[in-house]
Motif scaffolding. Sequence first.
Motif: not given
Length: 252
Positions: A230-238
């Motif tokens: 979840x943190x990964x998607x939030x911090x580096x969405x692209x």
Amino acid sequence: MMTFSKAGLAAAVMAAFAYLPLQAGAGLLDDAEARKAILDLRTKVDAVTRELNGRIDGKSDKTSTLELINQHEQTMQEIARLRGQIEVLANELSNAQKRQKDFYVDLDARLRKLEPRQISIDGKDAAVQPSEQASYDAALLLFKAGDYKAAAAALDGFVKRYPESGYAANAQYWLGNSHYALRDCKSAIAAQQVVVKAYPDSPKAADAMLNMASCYAELKDKANAKKTLDALVAQYPDSSAAQTAKERLPKK
């Protein structure tokens, strides 16, 4: 050997010619004839004297010439010797200049090798020391060769020696991967956490979080695995890592 001067020889010849004829003809010639004979003798003496003087002068000239020739030869020999010395010194000087030039060229090359180079690492310019580059390349080569234990040791040594290096984030990331390849998930997670916290702007940060989630999953820690995704998607969405994370997250 007895030597005579020009005057001495002339006097001797004159005396010889004047004395003998006069003694032989004494009492046989009158005064006129006697005077004529003396004149003739004097003429002959003068001629002989000139001839002798000429011979003496010739001899003197030859002696002087020989002396000059000898001096000339000695001078030429000395000149040849000095020229030989000059050639030797010129050759030594040329060799010394070449050695000096080669020394400075080599020194310049060595100094250039020691100077940091500006290179691009993940799109960012960084100054990298030659020893730093060599150390990083060697450690990465160990990883690619499959020697993960040696790679882990080399990468750990690199980040400790060059904490401010432009390769520090990458080295830390590959350190985490080396631990993961050795099935040491706890060490792998710890190494990747450093990447995320210390180098959040690094392109390797998103991949580091994805690796952490994989390690948590292998450790059966589903909560931290989901939290990390979840943190990964939030911090580096692209990022491509975020796309993979979305695929791994449970569908709602």
